[in-house]
Design a protein around this motif. Structure first.
Motif, PDB file in Angstrom:
ATOM      1  N   ASP A  83      23.981  51.716  36.603  1.00 58.58           N
ATOM      2  CA  ASP A  83      25.182  52.161  37.305  1.00 58.58           C
ATOM      3  C   ASP A  83      26.433  51.835  36.475  1.00 58.58           C
ATOM      4  O   ASP A  83      27.375  52.622  36.421  1.00 58.58           O
ATOM      5  CB  ASP A  83      25.254  51.481  38.673  1.00 58.58           C
ATOM      6  CG  ASP A  83      26.459  51.947  39.469  1.00 58.58           C
ATOM      7  OD1 ASP A  83      26.596  53.171  39.681  1.00 58.58           O
ATOM      8  OD2 ASP A  83      27.275  51.084  39.865  1.00 58.58           O
ATOM      9  N   GLU A  84      26.433  50.675  35.811  1.00 53.40           N
ATOM     10  CA  GLU A  84      27.576  50.287  35.002  1.00 53.40           C
ATOM     11  C   GLU A  84      27.715  51.162  33.758  1.00 53.40           C
ATOM     12  O   GLU A  84      28.822  51.431  33.293  1.00 53.40           O
ATOM     13  CB  GLU A  84      27.463  48.816  34.584  1.00 53.40           C
ATOM     14  CG  GLU A  84      27.847  47.833  35.666  1.00 53.40           C
ATOM     15  CD  GLU A  84      29.331  47.901  36.009  1.00 53.40           C
ATOM     16  OE1 GLU A  84      30.181  47.702  35.114  1.00 53.40           O
ATOM     17  OE2 GLU A  84      29.652  48.189  37.182  1.00 53.40           O
TER      18      GLU A  84
ATOM     19  N   LYS B 259      29.855  54.011  34.204  1.00 58.73           N
ATOM     20  CA  LYS B 259      31.278  53.696  34.364  1.00 58.73           C
ATOM     21  C   LYS B 259      31.951  53.282  33.060  1.00 58.73           C
ATOM     22  O   LYS B 259      33.138  52.958  33.056  1.00 58.73           O
ATOM     23  CB  LYS B 259      31.457  52.574  35.393  1.00 58.73           C
ATOM     24  CG  LYS B 259      30.959  52.932  36.780  1.00 58.73           C
ATOM     25  CD  LYS B 259      31.098  51.749  37.726  1.00 58.73           C
ATOM     26  CE  LYS B 259      30.562  52.103  39.117  1.00 58.73           C
ATOM     27  NZ  LYS B 259      30.667  50.941  40.048  1.00 58.73           N
TER      28      LYS B 259
ATOM     29  N   ASN C 277      35.918  52.752  32.355  1.00 55.30           N
ATOM     30  CA  ASN C 277      36.401  51.391  32.159  1.00 55.30           C
ATOM     31  C   ASN C 277      37.088  51.211  30.801  1.00 55.30           C
ATOM     32  O   ASN C 277      38.043  50.446  30.678  1.00 55.30           O
ATOM     33  CB  ASN C 277      35.260  50.388  32.320  1.00 55.30           C
ATOM     34  CG  ASN C 277      34.860  50.220  33.777  1.00 55.30           C
ATOM     35  OD1 ASN C 277      35.666  50.477  34.671  1.00 55.30           O
ATOM     36  ND2 ASN C 277      33.622  49.797  34.018  1.00 55.30           N
TER      37      ASN C 277
ATOM     38  N   ASP D  68      39.085  55.852  41.878  1.00 56.38           N
ATOM     39  CA  ASP D  68      37.724  55.435  41.543  1.00 56.38           C
ATOM     40  C   ASP D  68      37.711  54.296  40.516  1.00 56.38           C
ATOM     41  O   ASP D  68      36.759  54.144  39.748  1.00 56.38           O
ATOM     42  CB  ASP D  68      36.907  56.624  41.020  1.00 56.38           C
ATOM     43  CG  ASP D  68      37.536  57.258  39.776  1.00 56.38           C
ATOM     44  OD1 ASP D  68      38.701  56.923  39.453  1.00 56.38           O
ATOM     45  OD2 ASP D  68      36.870  58.073  39.115  1.00 56.38           O
ATOM     46  N   ASP D  69      38.748  53.457  40.514  1.00 53.51           N
ATOM     47  CA  ASP D  69      38.866  52.391  39.510  1.00 53.51           C
ATOM     48  C   ASP D  69      37.813  51.287  39.660  1.00 53.51           C
ATOM     49  O   ASP D  69      37.423  50.667  38.673  1.00 53.51           O
ATOM     50  CB  ASP D  69      40.260  51.748  39.585  1.00 53.51           C
ATOM     51  CG  ASP D  69      41.304  52.546  38.820  1.00 53.51           C
ATOM     52  OD1 ASP D  69      40.943  53.568  38.214  1.00 53.51           O
ATOM     53  OD2 ASP D  69      42.486  52.147  38.851  1.00 53.51           O
ATOM     54  N   ASP D  70      37.396  50.988  40.875  1.00 51.31           N
ATOM     55  CA  ASP D  70      36.430  49.905  41.108  1.00 51.31           C
ATOM     56  C   ASP D  70      36.894  48.604  40.455  1.00 51.31           C
ATOM     57  O   ASP D  70      36.169  47.967  39.703  1.00 51.31           O
ATOM     58  CB  ASP D  70      35.041  50.314  40.582  1.00 51.31           C
ATOM     59  CG  ASP D  70      33.984  49.238  40.895  1.00 51.31           C
ATOM     60  OD1 ASP D  70      34.155  48.510  41.892  1.00 51.31           O
ATOM     61  OD2 ASP D  70      33.013  49.128  40.124  1.00 51.31           O
ATOM     62  N   GLU D  71      38.131  48.188  40.762  1.00 49.59           N
ATOM     63  CA  GLU D  71      38.659  46.949  40.193  1.00 49.59           C
ATOM     64  C   GLU D  71      37.878  45.731  40.664  1.00 49.59           C
ATOM     65  O   GLU D  71      37.815  44.719  39.963  1.00 49.59           O
ATOM     66  CB  GLU D  71      40.139  46.809  40.566  1.00 49.59           C
ATOM     67  CG  GLU D  71      41.038  47.827  39.887  1.00 49.59           C
ATOM     68  CD  GLU D  71      42.493  47.597  40.179  1.00 49.59           C
ATOM     69  OE1 GLU D  71      42.800  46.688  41.002  1.00 49.59           O
ATOM     70  OE2 GLU D  71      43.330  48.305  39.612  1.00 49.59           O
ATOM     71  N   GLU D  72      37.284  45.822  41.849  1.00 47.56           N
ATOM     72  CA  GLU D  72      36.532  44.679  42.376  1.00 47.56           C
ATOM     73  C   GLU D  72      35.401  44.289  41.442  1.00 47.56           C
ATOM     74  O   GLU D  72      35.060  43.109  41.300  1.00 47.56           O
ATOM     75  CB  GLU D  72      35.981  45.025  43.775  1.00 47.56           C
ATOM     76  CG  GLU D  72      35.379  43.853  44.514  1.00 47.56           C
ATOM     77  CD  GLU D  72      36.378  42.742  44.801  1.00 47.56           C
ATOM     78  OE1 GLU D  72      35.944  41.571  44.843  1.00 47.56           O
ATOM     79  OE2 GLU D  72      37.581  43.034  44.959  1.00 47.56           O
ATOM     80  N   GLY D  73      34.823  45.303  40.758  1.00 50.20           N
ATOM     81  CA  GLY D  73      33.730  45.023  39.850  1.00 50.20           C
ATOM     82  C   GLY D  73      34.146  44.192  38.645  1.00 50.20           C
ATOM     83  O   GLY D  73      33.310  43.528  38.019  1.00 50.20           O
ATOM     84  N   ASP D  74      35.456  44.189  38.324  1.00 50.17           N
ATOM     85  CA  ASP D  74      35.937  43.398  37.184  1.00 50.17           C
ATOM     86  C   ASP D  74      35.808  41.900  37.455  1.00 50.17           C
ATOM     87  O   ASP D  74      35.752  41.106  36.509  1.00 50.17           O
ATOM     88  CB  ASP D  74      37.406  43.711  36.896  1.00 50.17           C
ATOM     89  CG  ASP D  74      37.646  45.175  36.551  1.00 50.17           C
ATOM     90  OD1 ASP D  74      36.658  45.903  36.336  1.00 50.17           O
ATOM     91  OD2 ASP D  74      38.821  45.584  36.499  1.00 50.17           O
TER      92      ASP D  74
ATOM     93  N   ARG E 161      33.420  40.337  39.300  1.00 49.32           N
ATOM     94  CA  ARG E 161      32.095  39.930  39.757  1.00 49.32           C
ATOM     95  C   ARG E 161      31.657  38.614  39.110  1.00 49.32           C
ATOM     96  O   ARG E 161      30.978  37.805  39.725  1.00 49.32           O
ATOM     97  CB  ARG E 161      31.088  41.046  39.463  1.00 49.32           C
ATOM     98  CG  ARG E 161      29.778  40.924  40.243  1.00 49.32           C
ATOM     99  CD  ARG E 161      28.976  42.217  40.171  1.00 49.32           C
ATOM    100  NE  ARG E 161      29.636  43.301  40.872  1.00 49.32           N
ATOM    101  CZ  ARG E 161      29.897  44.495  40.335  1.00 49.32           C
ATOM    102  NH1 ARG E 161      29.570  44.736  39.068  1.00 49.32           N
ATOM    103  NH2 ARG E 161      30.468  45.438  41.051  1.00 49.32           N
TER     104      ARG E 161
END
Length: 775
Positions: free
Chosen positions: A111-112, A115, A119, A487-493, A495
Motif C-alpha cells: 500500500d505504501e 503512495k 509522498n 489525499d495527503d495521508d499526513e497521519e501516516g507520516d 506512524r
C-alpha cells in the motif's frame, strides 16, 4: 529531484543546485509594429466599481499599517519574527525527515509503494514552501535581520536537499515503483510524468554511480556552483577605461554631455577616461561621428583579463567532466534530456532553420547601414559595418506604443490586465486587504485572482516600487504552488514518530487551511498558489501623483503577469509540475505571448477607463530596421552556448575566445574584432547553460500561437479557453510538445522530434510587439 524552476526573473540567471534543483525559476531593446488602422474608437464600457477600485488601489499611496498583533508573513501565524522563521525551518526539516523515513520504508508495505510518488511530491512541497519563501525574503524584505534569517534558512534547507541528493534508498524505492507494472498502471498521466521527473533528476546527479564516483559528482557540483558565482561576479566587474582624445569628440551630436566631455578634455589637457557601460560610453557609441572613439570604447567594453577567461573555461570544463561522469557525451546532452529539444543536435536544427530564415532580413538591414556609412564617410560603395557602427548608424530608440493612449498609470494597466483576463478566461483581479504583518513592506499590494465559476484561484502579492536595497529588474516568484491535498495521508507520516514530533507538525504548515479550494463535483481539495511580482517602478506620492509607466514598463508587467497567470491557472495534483514548474524551453511561452496582446487595438482599448479615448496611430511608427540584426546576434549567442557545452570543452586545446572568433567568422554578419573576448560578460552561460536557445524558441512558438489563435480576435473567449485548457492548466504535467501540437492542431509538432524543432525554426518571430533578449 524535488522541484522545477518556479521563479522567473529578467535580469538574474537561475541558480541550479546539484540534482535537487532549487525550487526557483529576467530584455533587450523593444519596438512596436505599425497598427494597420489609423484610428479606432474604444467600445469598452465605462469603468466598473472593480475597475475604479483597482485604479485607486495602485495609483494612490497606501498608509502604513499599525501592526499591533501581527498575523505573520503571508498570514502564517508563526512568521512574525526572524527567529520564528528559523524555527519554522527546523520544524520543516524534522517533518521532511519523518516523510523521508516513511518513503524509505515503503517496500515493507505494498500500500505504501502506491503512495511513493505522492509522498515524494509532498516532500518536495514541504521543502520548496520554505526555500521559495527564503529566496523571496532575502531579496525583498527591507529588514536586515529578516534577510539574515532568510539567508540562514536557505542555506540550511539546501544543505538538507543536498543530503537527499545522495540518498540511494530514495532512488531504489522509486525504481521499485517504476518497475511494478500494476503500480505504474494505477498512476495518472500527470503522476507518471512526475515520477519520471524524479527519476531523471536522480540519474542526472549520478545517484547510480559507485560511491567514489558519486563523491566526485558532489565535489564537481560544488565546484560548479563556486565557479558560477565567481563568473557572475566577474561579468559585473568594471572594465578598464578607453582613452579618448579631445579631437576625437568633434561633431558629437549630444550637445549636452558631448560639450561637457570636450570642455573637460580641453581644460585638463588630458585624454578622457571613458568607462565601459557609463553614460559617456553610450553617448559616444551613439553620437560620435568619428569611428576611432567608438572603436576604442567597443574594444574596452569587450576586453577580458586572463583570469576572467580562465574562470569561465574552468566552469565549462567542470560541467563537461560532470556530464562524462554520468555517461553523457557533453553537458548539453545531459541538460537537454528532459527539455523540449531533447538533444543538442535538435537544438542545432532549430537554430540552423531559424538562422536560414533570419539571415536574408539581417543582410538587408546590414546593407542599409552600410549605405548610411557610405553616405556619411563618402567612401566607395558598401563599406564594412563594424561592431562599433551598429548603434551609431541605427541608434536604439525607446519602445513606444503603436497607438496613442491615455496616461498609463499603474492602476490603469492593472485594470486593463483584469479586463483582458476576464475576456479570455473568465478570471479577474480583485482587491484583497492584507492583515497586519502579512506583507513585508507597506508598498506591497495583495490581489485575489477570482474565477467566475470556481471562485478564488490564488493570490498575487505585488511589490512594484523601487526602494533602497531591493534588487533591480523584474521577477516572478512562486512562493506556493497548487497541488491536491485531500489525499495527503499526513497521519501516516507519524506512524513511527515520537509524540513530540506531532507538535512540530502544526508549526511546519506554511499556509493556513483556508488557503485551499474544494471542487465539489470531483470531491477533491487543492492548495491554492501564492506568487509575488517584484518590479522597480516609481512610487506614487501625493505631490507627484500616480505612477505613470513607460511603455517598456508596461511590457515588463504584461510579461511577468503571463508567468503569474500560468501559476494561478495551473491546477495540477502534483506541485512538482504546477504552473511554471515546466521545462526551461517552455516556461517563457505564456509570458512572451502576453506581450503580443499589446499589439492589438482591441486590447489597447482596455486601457481606456471610460471608453471615451480615441485610439489613434502614432504617425510614422515603423519597424525597427535593425531588429533582424539583433535576432541574428541572439541566434549566434545560442550557438555559442551550445559550442561551450559541447564535447569540445574537454579538449586540451579548447580556447573559448577562439571558439567565439570562429563562430563569428563562419556564421556571423559583423566581423569579429581580434583582441576582444565578450564571452566573459555572457552571464547567462551560468544560469542558462546549454539552454540559451529557449527564449528564441518560445518567441517563435508564441508568434505562431498569436497568429493562429488570437490575432484576428484577441479578446475571443473561445480562443482563450482553448489556450487555458490545452496549455495553462497543465503546467509541466503533460509533454509540452503534445500541448503545443494540440493548441495549434499540428500532428508534426505533437511528435516532438528533430523535425518538430526544425519546423519551429522556420516560423517567423519578427512580428511580436517587443524584441527581447534572454530573460
Amino acid at each position: 529531484m524535488l522541484a522545477k524552476a518556479a521563479k522567473h526573473a529578467f535580469s538574474r540567471p537561475t541558480t541550479v543546485l546539484p540534482r535537487i534543483r532549487s525550487c526557483l525559476v529576467a530584455e533587450s531593446r523593444r519596438h512596436a509594429r505599425v497598427i494597420s488602422r489609423s484610428a479606432t474608437t474604444s467600445t469598452i464600457q465605462p469603468a466598473s466599481v472593480d475597475d475604479t477600485n483597482l485604479i485607486a488601489f495602485f495609483d494612490y499611496p497606501q498608509a502604513p499599517q499599525n501592526v499591533t498583533t501581527p498575523t505573520g508573513i503571508f498570514g502564517h501565524r508563526a512568521l512574525t519574527t526572524p527567529a520564528a522563521f528559523i524555527a519554522l525551518a527546523d520544524s520543516t526539516l524534522r517533518r521532511a525527515q519523518l516523510l523521508t523515513e516513511r518513503i524509505l520504508r515503503a517496500r515493507e508495505s505494498r500500500d505504501e509503494l502506491f503512495k511513493v510518488v505522492k509522498n515524494l511530491d509532498r516532500l518536495s512541497d514541504m521543502l520548496c514552501g520554505v526555500i521559495d519563501l527564503a529566496e523571496l525574503l532575502r531579496n525583498a524584505h527591507p529588514d536586515p535581520a529578516w534577510v539574515q534569517s532568510a539567508d540562514d534558512v536557505y542555506e540550511k534547507m539546501c544543505e538538507f536537499m543536498n543530503v537527499l541528493n545522495t540518498n540511494v534508498g530514495l532512488y531504489e524505492v522509486l525504481g521499485v515503483v517504476l518497475a511494478d507494472h500494476e503500480i505504474v498502471k494505477s498512476l495518472s498521466p500527470e503522476a507518471y510524468q512526475t515520477a519520471l521527473i524524479f527519476w531523471r533528476d536522480f540519474e542526472k546527479s549520478g545517484i547510480h554511480l559507485p560511491p567514489a564516483q558519486r563523491e566526485r559528482f558532489v565535489s564537481l557540483s560544488t565546484e560548479i556552483l563556486v565557479l558560477g558565482r565567481q563568473f557572475l561576479n566577474e561579468t559585473a566587474a568594471p572594465r578598464p577605461p578607453a582613452r579618448i582624445k579631445f579631437s576625437e569628440l568633434q561633431g558629437v551630436k549630444d550637445l549636452g554631455m558631448g560639450a561637457r566631455l570636450r570642455l573637460q578634455a580641453q581644460v585638463t589637457k588630458r585624454d578622457l577616461l571613458v568607462y565601459p557601460g557609463s553614460l559617456q560610453a553610450q553617448m559616444i557609441m551613439r553620437s560620435a561621428p568619428a569611428e576611432e572613439p567608438r572603436k576604442k570604447v567597443y574594444i574596452a567594453s569587450n576586453s577580458s583579463t586572463p583570469e576572467q577567461i580562465e574562470t569561465l573555461e574552468r566552469l565549462l570544463r567542470a560541467r563537461g567532466e560532470l556530464a562524462r561522469l554520468v555517461g553523457k557525451e557533453s553537458y548539453a546532452h545531459m541538460t537537454l534530456t528532459d527539455k523540449m529539444a531533447k538533444s543538442p543536435e535538435n537544438v542545432q536544427r532549430f537554430l540552423d532553420a531559424l538562422m536560414d530564415h533570419t539571415r536574408p532580413y539581417a543582410r538587408r538591414a546590414l546593407r542599409n547601414l552600410s549605405m548610411r556609412k557610405q553616405a556619411h564617410l563618402n567612401t566607395p560603395p558598401l563599406p564594412v559595418i563594424q561592431p562599433w557602427d551598429r548603434d551609431y548608424y541605427c541608434p536604439p530608440e525607446p519602445p513606444a506604443p503603436p497607438v496613442s493612449l491615455p496616461p498609463l498609470t499603474l492602476g490603469t494597466v492593472f485594470m486593463a490586465l483584469s479586463r483582458l483576463f476576464k475576456a479570455l478566461y473568465g478570471i479577474s483581479l480583485h482587491l484583497s486587504e492584507p492583515s497586519p504583518g502579512e506583507v513585508w513592506h507597506s508598498d506591497v499590494r495583495k490581489l485575489e485572482v477570482v474565477d467566475e465559476e470556481q471562485g478564488v484561484l490564488g493570490w498575487i502579492y505585488a511589490d512594484l516600487f523601487a526602494r533602497s536595497g531591493k534588487p533591480g529588474g523584474a521577477a516572478h516568484y512562486t512562493v506556493r504552488c497548487s497541488r491536491r491535498t485531500d489525499d495527503d495521508d499526513e497521519e501516516g507520516d507519524f506512524r513511527h514518530a515520537e509524540d513530540s514530533d506531532r507538535v512540530l507538525a502544526e508549526l511546519s504548515t506554511v499556509f493556513e487551511a483556508e488557503r485551499r479550494m474544494r471542487l465539489p463535483r470531483q470531491n477533491v481539495t487543492f492548495q491554492l498558489p501564492v506568487v509575488v511580482l517584484l518590479c522597480e517602478f516609481l512610487r506614487p506620492s501625493i505631490g507627484r501623483g500616480p505612477t505613470v509607466l513607460e511603455w517598456h514598463e508596461v511590457l515588463t508587467l504584461f510579461h511577468e503577469m503571463g508567468h503569474a497567470m500560468h501559476s494561478m491557472i495551473g491546477r495540477t495534483e502534483y506541485q512538482n509540475v504546477s504552473g511554471t514548474r515546466c521545462p526551461t524551453d517552455f516556461v517563457e511561452l505564456p509570458s512572451i505571448l502576453m506581450e503580443h496582446f499589446l499589439n492589438s487595438p482591441a486590447v489597447l482599448a482596455l486601457f481606456d477607463r471610460d471608453g471615451t479615448h480615441a485610439i489613434r496611430q502614432n504617425g510614422a511608427h515603423h519597424e525597427d530596421p535593425c531588429r533582424a540584426i539583433d535576432t541574428h546576434t541572439q541566434i549566434l549567442l545560442a550557438m555559442l552556448d551550445q559550442r561551450y557545452h559541447s564535447p569540445d570543452v574537454l579538449s586540451s586545446n579548447f580556447d573559448s575566445t577562439r571558439a567565439l572568433a570562429e563562430l563569428s567568422t563562419t556564421r556571423g554578419l559583423i566581423p569579429y574584432v581580434p583582441g576582444t573576448s565578450w564571452q566573459t560578460q555572457f552571464g547567462h552561460l551560468f544560469g542558462y547553460g546549454a539552454t540559451y536557445y529557449s527564449y528564441l524558441f518560445d518567441r517563435a512558438i508564441a508568434s505562431r500561437v498569436w497568429r493562429v489563435l488570437f490575432s484576428d480576435n484577441p479578446l475571443d473567449r473561445q480562443g482563450g479557453e482553448h489556450y487555458k485548457q490545452t496549455v495553462l492548466k497543465h503546467g509541466g504535467g503533460k509533454d509540452p510538445w503534445v500541448m503545443v501540437g494540440s493548441l495549434l492542431r499540428s500532428s508534426v509538432l505533437s511528435v516532438g522530434n528533430a523535425d518538430a524543432m526544425a519546423e519551429v525554426g522556420k516560423w517567423r518571430i519578427e512580428d511580436e510587439v517587443a524584441y527581447g533578449g534572454q530573460g
